[in-house]
Design an enzyme around this catalytic site. Structure first.
Site, short mmCIF file in Angstrom:
data_model
loop_
_atom_site.label_atom_id
_atom_site.label_comp_id
_atom_site.label_asym_id
_atom_site.label_seq_id
_atom_site.Cartn_x
_atom_site.Cartn_y
_atom_site.Cartn_z
CE LYS A 1 59.89 71.45 25.43
NZ LYS A 1 61.35 71.37 25.39
CD GLN B 1 62.89 68.20 23.95
OE1 GLN B 1 62.42 69.32 23.77
NE2 GLN B 1 62.89 67.62 25.13
CG ASP C 1 65.61 74.97 26.11
OD1 ASP C 1 64.68 74.88 26.93
OD2 ASP C 1 65.83 74.15 25.21
N1 LIG Z 1 65.79 71.53 25.07
C1 LIG Z 1 65.35 70.94 26.20
N2 LIG Z 1 65.45 69.62 26.35
C2 LIG Z 1 64.98 69.05 27.50
C3 LIG Z 1 64.35 69.85 28.51
C4 LIG Z 1 64.29 71.24 28.31
O1 LIG Z 1 63.81 72.02 29.18
N3 LIG Z 1 64.78 71.75 27.13
N4 LIG Z 1 63.77 69.23 29.62
C5 LIG Z 1 63.55 67.80 29.62
C6 LIG Z 1 62.30 67.35 28.89
N5 LIG Z 1 61.11 68.24 28.96
C7 LIG Z 1 61.06 69.32 28.16
O2 LIG Z 1 61.72 69.45 27.17
C8 LIG Z 1 59.96 67.87 29.72
C9 LIG Z 1 59.98 66.82 30.60
C10 LIG Z 1 58.79 66.44 31.26
C11 LIG Z 1 57.61 67.10 31.05
C12 LIG Z 1 56.32 66.66 31.67
O3 LIG Z 1 55.34 67.34 31.55
N6 LIG Z 1 56.31 65.50 32.31
C13 LIG Z 1 55.08 64.90 32.81
C14 LIG Z 1 55.14 63.41 32.50
C15 LIG Z 1 55.00 63.23 31.01
C16 LIG Z 1 55.39 61.83 30.50
O4 LIG Z 1 56.60 61.57 30.27
O5 LIG Z 1 54.48 61.06 30.24
C17 LIG Z 1 54.94 65.15 34.31
O6 LIG Z 1 55.97 65.21 34.99
O7 LIG Z 1 53.81 65.26 34.76
C18 LIG Z 1 57.60 68.18 30.19
C19 LIG Z 1 58.76 68.55 29.53
C20 LIG Z 1 64.74 67.12 28.95
N7 LIG Z 1 65.05 67.70 27.68
#
Ligand SMILES: Nc1nc2c(c(=O)[nH]1)N[C@@H](CN(C=O)c1ccc(C(=O)N[C@@H](CCC(=O)O)C(=O)O)cc1)CN2
Length: 294
Positions: A52, A96, A119
């Site tokens: 982020k 987070q 969020d």
């Molecule tokens: N405050 C928040 N907490 C969480 C959120 C959120 O939207 N707000 N969502 C998830 C975690 N998340 C962002 O925070 C998130 C999850 C996954 C990815 C991502 O790009 N994943 C990749 C794989 C990356 C890896 O783990 O190696 C993919 O799918 O290609 C981005 C953001 C829970 N918490």
């Protein structure tokens, strides 16, 4: 079968936002400022928060990382939230998730100023979303809607089955898909861990959105030909042969299900990257709302 490429789409969105930031700068305006609060040392959370902050830097946003110890008290965390609410220099921030067990997540999310809740987790924003008013939409569901729109996936009158009723993904997704508009106008079934005979629902679904966290749960014999598959599952599965020590698995048995699907998101590279792009979009909206209010 067409891949819904979240990696590429998220890059397109970030480039579009970066261009808007340049226009704001050229007009002498203030660039958006996002803060991210992380409590403790959860490996995946550190990765996501790092992405982020890095994305903010790439597109020209100001960013602040607030790293707090695992054993911070709820009272002290609420004190930090109050500080962020009162910081006039900040347009939006996120806490987070997940938070350590000793902290009441709902209490923390309720304390966030809804105008800075990029969020979209505060009940005010959740209610506004349900009432089809302008609001911050939770980034993952927002990213899914954006993918459906950009790839022109037909949703009106279709039967959408959502698997999982979390506050972050499943429940908001069920609301967004049933709202008026495009994408939307769908007939939605929200299923969850207590649903009986889940396959009876998935076999009849035109669109399946799965946010379960069970690797390769959805198999080819549970879906019909032409189905649209949105896989929100991201599970790290140990794999000593991989240099990271793990591989990422989605909720969908991609090899089997993709043979029957008309559209499908891959994991990784599908919904995940969209989450971060849409958070940036919400932060830009927060900046615009604050500058319009002055
Ligand atoms: N405050 C928040 N907490 C969480 C959120 C959120 O939207 N707000 N969502 C998830 C975690 N998340 C962002 O925070 C998130 C999850 C996954 C990815 C991502 O790009 N994943 C990749 C794989 C990356 C890896 O783990 O190696 C993919 O799918 O290609 C981005 C953001 C829970 N918490």
């Amino acid at each position: 079968m067409q891949i819904l490429d979240g990696k590429k789409t998220s890059e397109d969105i970030k480039n579009e936002i970066a261009a808007e930031v340049q226009s704001i700068k050229a007009a002498g305006g203030k660039v958006p400022h996002l803060a991210a609060v992380i409590v403790g040392n959860n490996g995946a959370s550190l990765t996501y928060v790092g992405s982020k902050v890095k994305s903010c830097q790439q597109i020209g946003f100001d960013s602040t990382l607030v790293a707090l110890p695992e054993d911070i008290t709820e009272v002290d965390l609420l004190g930090k939230i109050k500080e962020l609410n009162e910081d006039d220099n900040l347009d939006g921030y996120i806490v987070q998730l997940p938070l350590p067990k000793h902290i009441d997540e709902q209490k923390i999310l309720l304390a966030i100023d809804p105008d800075k809740d990029v969020d979209g987790f505060h009940p005010t924003n959740f209610g506004r979303m349900a009432l089809e008013m302008e609001s911050f939409i939770p980034a993952t569901p927002f990213g899914i809607m954006e993918l459906l729109e950009r790839y022109k996936v037909e949703t009106a009158g279709k039967h959408t089955v959502v698997i999982g009723r979390s506050h972050i993904v499943g429940r908001p997704m069920s609301i967004l898909m049933s709202r008026k508009g495009n994408p939307g106008d769908s007939t939605v079934t929200l299923t969850h861990s207590r649903t009986k005979n889940l396959a009876d629902f998935t076999k009849n679904a035109d669109i399946i959105i799965t946010a379960l966290g069970v690797p390769e749960f959805l198999k080819a014999d549970m879906v019909k030909d032409g189905v649209v598959i949105i896989d929100v599952g991201i599970t790290r599965v140990e794999d000593a042969a991989n240099s990271k020590g793990y591989v990422i698995k989605g909720d969908v048995d991609f090899d089997g299900v993709s043979k029957k699907a008309s559209f499908i998101t891959p994991v990784p590279g599908g919904v995940g990257p969209m989450t971060i792009a849409m958070l940036l979009k919400n932060t830009l909206l927060a900046r615009k709302m604050r500058s319009a209010a002055k």
